[in-house]
Every structure is written in structure tokens, then in C-alpha cells.
Motif scaffolding. Structure first.
Motif, PDB file in Angstrom:
ATOM      1  N   GLY A  93     -55.441   7.818  46.324  1.00  0.00           N
ATOM      2  CA  GLY A  93     -55.606   9.110  45.850  1.00  0.00           C
ATOM      3  C   GLY A  93     -56.248  10.199  46.554  1.00  0.00           C
ATOM      4  O   GLY A  93     -56.857   9.751  47.663  1.00  0.00           O
ATOM      5  N   PRO A  94     -56.379  11.216  46.260  1.00  0.00           N
ATOM      6  CA  PRO A  94     -57.253  12.323  47.131  1.00  0.00           C
ATOM      7  C   PRO A  94     -58.564  12.093  47.330  1.00  0.00           C
ATOM      8  O   PRO A  94     -59.250  11.447  46.297  1.00  0.00           O
ATOM      9  CB  PRO A  94     -57.029  13.607  46.452  1.00  0.00           C
ATOM     10  CG  PRO A  94     -55.474  13.477  45.603  1.00  0.00           C
ATOM     11  CD  PRO A  94     -55.793  11.960  45.264  1.00  0.00           C
ATOM     12  N   THR A 101     -61.807  13.866  39.385  1.00  0.00           N
ATOM     13  CA  THR A 101     -60.622  12.883  39.908  1.00  0.00           C
ATOM     14  C   THR A 101     -59.550  12.921  38.470  1.00  0.00           C
ATOM     15  O   THR A 101     -60.345  12.377  37.387  1.00  0.00           O
ATOM     16  CB  THR A 101     -61.015  11.308  40.254  1.00  0.00           C
ATOM     17  OG1 THR A 101     -61.748  11.593  41.464  1.00  0.00           O
ATOM     18  CG2 THR A 101     -59.539  10.718  40.560  1.00  0.00           C
ATOM     19  N   ASP A 102     -58.521  13.073  38.658  1.00  0.00           N
ATOM     20  CA  ASP A 102     -57.520  13.210  37.649  1.00  0.00           C
ATOM     21  C   ASP A 102     -57.311  11.796  37.020  1.00  0.00           C
ATOM     22  O   ASP A 102     -57.199  10.817  37.641  1.00  0.00           O
ATOM     23  CB  ASP A 102     -56.357  13.584  38.176  1.00  0.00           C
ATOM     24  CG  ASP A 102     -55.285  14.094  36.862  1.00  0.00           C
ATOM     25  OD1 ASP A 102     -55.409  15.184  36.102  1.00  0.00           O
ATOM     26  OD2 ASP A 102     -54.676  13.203  36.752  1.00  0.00           O
ATOM     27  N   ARG A 107     -55.524   5.839  37.123  1.00  0.00           N
ATOM     28  CA  ARG A 107     -54.776   4.946  36.613  1.00  0.00           C
ATOM     29  C   ARG A 107     -53.691   4.418  37.753  1.00  0.00           C
ATOM     30  O   ARG A 107     -53.362   3.102  37.839  1.00  0.00           O
ATOM     31  CB  ARG A 107     -53.774   5.516  35.444  1.00  0.00           C
ATOM     32  CG  ARG A 107     -52.760   4.458  34.654  1.00  0.00           C
ATOM     33  CD  ARG A 107     -52.371   5.095  33.373  1.00  0.00           C
ATOM     34  NE  ARG A 107     -53.014   4.972  32.349  1.00  0.00           N
ATOM     35  CZ  ARG A 107     -53.540   6.350  31.828  1.00  0.00           C
ATOM     36  NH1 ARG A 107     -53.396   7.337  32.352  1.00  0.00           N
ATOM     37  NH2 ARG A 107     -54.650   5.943  30.828  1.00  0.00           N
ATOM     38  N   ARG A 108     -53.224   5.404  38.412  1.00  0.00           N
ATOM     39  CA  ARG A 108     -52.286   4.761  39.634  1.00  0.00           C
ATOM     40  C   ARG A 108     -53.086   3.947  40.671  1.00  0.00           C
ATOM     41  O   ARG A 108     -52.587   2.795  41.151  1.00  0.00           O
ATOM     42  CB  ARG A 108     -51.730   6.020  40.322  1.00  0.00           C
ATOM     43  CG  ARG A 108     -50.859   5.660  41.379  1.00  0.00           C
ATOM     44  CD  ARG A 108     -49.656   4.934  41.045  1.00  0.00           C
ATOM     45  NE  ARG A 108     -48.542   4.424  42.074  1.00  0.00           N
ATOM     46  CZ  ARG A 108     -47.742   3.532  42.050  1.00  0.00           C
ATOM     47  NH1 ARG A 108     -47.568   2.970  40.754  1.00  0.00           N
ATOM     48  NH2 ARG A 108     -46.923   3.243  42.963  1.00  0.00           N
ATOM     49  N   VAL A 112     -51.982  -0.047  41.024  1.00  0.00           N
ATOM     50  CA  VAL A 112     -51.556  -0.693  42.152  1.00  0.00           C
ATOM     51  C   VAL A 112     -52.539  -1.774  42.856  1.00  0.00           C
ATOM     52  O   VAL A 112     -52.095  -2.679  43.259  1.00  0.00           O
ATOM     53  CB  VAL A 112     -51.182   0.585  43.195  1.00  0.00           C
ATOM     54  CG1 VAL A 112     -50.697  -0.010  44.726  1.00  0.00           C
ATOM     55  CG2 VAL A 112     -49.961   1.478  43.047  1.00  0.00           C
ATOM     56  N   ASN A 113     -53.833  -0.991  43.038  1.00  0.00           N
ATOM     57  CA  ASN A 113     -54.719  -2.183  43.583  1.00  0.00           C
ATOM     58  C   ASN A 113     -55.344  -3.352  42.880  1.00  0.00           C
ATOM     59  O   ASN A 113     -55.530  -4.161  43.427  1.00  0.00           O
ATOM     60  CB  ASN A 113     -55.892  -1.143  43.982  1.00  0.00           C
ATOM     61  CG  ASN A 113     -55.624  -0.039  44.777  1.00  0.00           C
ATOM     62  OD1 ASN A 113     -54.682   0.123  45.415  1.00  0.00           O
ATOM     63  ND2 ASN A 113     -56.569   0.768  45.215  1.00  0.00           N
ATOM     64  N   VAL A 114     -55.100  -3.232  41.482  1.00  0.00           N
ATOM     65  CA  VAL A 114     -55.671  -4.424  40.793  1.00  0.00           C
ATOM     66  C   VAL A 114     -54.455  -4.851  40.129  1.00  0.00           C
ATOM     67  O   VAL A 114     -54.303  -6.302  40.305  1.00  0.00           O
ATOM     68  CB  VAL A 114     -56.605  -3.948  39.796  1.00  0.00           C
ATOM     69  CG1 VAL A 114     -57.284  -5.047  38.983  1.00  0.00           C
ATOM     70  CG2 VAL A 114     -57.732  -3.289  40.482  1.00  0.00           C
ATOM     71  N   LEU A 115     -53.772  -4.193  39.167  1.00  0.00           N
ATOM     72  CA  LEU A 115     -52.779  -4.852  38.736  1.00  0.00           C
ATOM     73  C   LEU A 115     -51.664  -5.474  39.505  1.00  0.00           C
ATOM     74  O   LEU A 115     -51.268  -6.605  39.477  1.00  0.00           O
ATOM     75  CB  LEU A 115     -51.922  -3.860  37.485  1.00  0.00           C
ATOM     76  CG  LEU A 115     -50.954  -4.282  36.772  1.00  0.00           C
ATOM     77  CD1 LEU A 115     -51.163  -5.720  35.804  1.00  0.00           C
ATOM     78  CD2 LEU A 115     -50.242  -3.375  35.783  1.00  0.00           C
TER      79      LEU A 115
END
Length: 246
Positions: A93-94, A101-102, A107-108, A112-115
Motif C-alpha cells: 500500500g502507499p 492509512t485507509d 485489509r488488502r 495478501v501478506n497473511v491470509l
């Protein structure tokens, strides 16, 4: 001898692409998972084939269980029994403070990184455990212990989770003959920095790095390849830091 069959997620660019090419040069066939850029994925696949390996490229999202199953199914159908997994796919993310942070970004990054890492490791474990052999290498980050304040605390937190996954799963799967390790890169010169809004970040960070330069994807790939090799046969549950001294 039969070539190892290794699944590499996030294999179309950066560290993932370098891992695919290094593994091919070291004797692996590769199933390359990518999320978006089919052209880049095919370029990497062509490089794998030029190095003597077989390769299949599968468009998929590691945070979607059905996509993960399709990647592994394709690997098994096209290349043979999966012997290795490089859990590389990741997003940041940015850049910015956590307070700014949005929620959708948070959530994204977690998805991606954990789930995603959990889903891929789960499928690999299900395939490898009955066979009594296999290697999983997770791609973590030096951020997991540095915290990355003011940049991406949320990303650092997800990589700390990857470290915990590595340690716990190594203990869980060790009796089944499966090794689980991780590589923790420091600042590496890839296009991920442009994606987070700071294309020159890797080189701007150089003065803070003891070796005074960012890492190269090929240097991270070399560490991954060693961890997957028979030379690392007694190495499991460890997080290998490849971070220029950070």
C-alpha cells in the motif's frame, strides 16, 4: 533425476521473478503465480524455459482460496508433484502513517501478506505431508523487526506474522519431513517502491544501510535457492536476514 517442482507466488516481477529464474538455473521446474501482468509473467516463464526448466504461469490471487487451489492443481497436473513453495506474493500500500492509512488498504495488505501466505502454506502442507518431504520458504521482511514507523507499520506487522508462521509451521511439519524457513530482505531495488509512491526510495535509503546500498533481487533469490537446496537440509524454523546489515 526428477527436477524439483516449486510454486512461486508473486513471480512476475521483483524478487519473485528473480527467484523463478534462479531456481530454474539451479534445476527446478516452476509454477509461477501472478495477479495482474500476464506479459511480465510470460517473460519470466520464457526465462525459466531458457534456463532449462519447465514453467506454467497462472493468474491468481493468493488471498482467494479457490485461486490458490487452482495454482497448485495446475502445478501438479502440468509439472508433477509439488516439492517446494516460495510464499513471495506481498503488497505494501502507499507509504504513510498508520493513522492516515485507509481501511481498504489495511485489509488488502493483511489479506495478501497473511491470509495469502497461510492459504498457500496450508495447501502445500496438505500435499507434502503424505509424501514425507517438501520445503516452504516464506518471504518476510526486515520490517518485521524494524517496525517501519512513518512508512508502513501495517506492512511490518504482517511480516512479523509471517515470521511467526515460519517458526510455528516448522515445528508442526518437521516430524513429517518438511522444512519451513523464511528470508527477510531489507530495502531491495524493485518496482514495489514505485507502487507505494516512492520510486527512488531504495536508493534514498542507502545512507542508512551499513553496506550503503539497497539489495538486488538476485541477492535475495540466492538466499531463497540455498534454503530450498539439500545444502540447507538441517535448516528449518529460521528467518534468514538478507538486509545489508539492517
Amino acid at each position: 533425476m526428477t527436477r524439483p517442482v516449486t510454486v512461486v507466488t508473486g513471480g512476475s516481477r521483483g524478487i519473485g521473478a528473480a527467484v523463478c529464474l534462479r531456481l530454474a538455473a539451479d534445476g527446478h521446474d516452476v509454477a509461477l503465480g501472478y495477479v495482474r501482468d500476464a506479459g511480465a509473467a510470460e517473460t519470466v516463464a520464457e526465462g525459466v524455459r531458457a534456463a532449462g526448466g519447465r514453467c506454467v504461469a497462472v493468474r491468481m490471487d493468493t488471498s482467494v482460496a479457490a485461486d490458490v487451489d487452482r495454482l497448485f492443481d495446475t502445478a501438479e497436473d502440468r509439472l508433477g508433484p509439488v516439492t517446494g513453495l516460495v510464499n513471495n506474493a506481498g503488497v505494501t500500500g502507499p507509504l504513510g502513517r498508520l493513522a492516515d492509512t485507509d481501511t481498504a488498504v489495511l485489509r488488502r495488505v493483511v489479506d495478501v501478506n497473511v491470509l495469502g501466505a497461510l492459504l498457500c502454506a496450508r495447501r502445500a502442507a496438505r500435499l507434502m505431508t503424505p509424501r514425507g518431504t517438501g520445503v516452504i520458504v516464506n518471504v518476510s521482511s526486515a520490517a518485521a523487526t524494524l517496525g517501519s514507523p512513518g512508512e508502513y507499520v501495517h506492512y511490518a506487522a504482517t511480516k512479523a506474522a509471517v515470521d511467526a508462521l515460519t517458526v510455528g509451521l516448522a515445528k508442526e511439519l518437521g516430524p513429517d519431513g518438511i522444512r519451513v524457513t523464511a528470508v527477510a530482505p531489507g530495502t531491495t531495488d524493485t518496482d514495489i517502491h514505485a507502487a507505494m509512491g516512492a520510486p527512488d526510495r531504495a536508493h534514498q535509503a542507502a545512507p542508512r544501510i551499513p553496506l550503503r546500498r539497497p539489495g538486488q533481487p538476485e541477492e535475495i533469490a540466492a538466499a531463497v535457492s540455498w534454503l530450498m537446496s539439500p545444502d540447507a537440509s538441517y535448516t528449518t524454523g529460521t528467518v534468514l536476514r538478507v538486509a545489508g546489515g539492517m
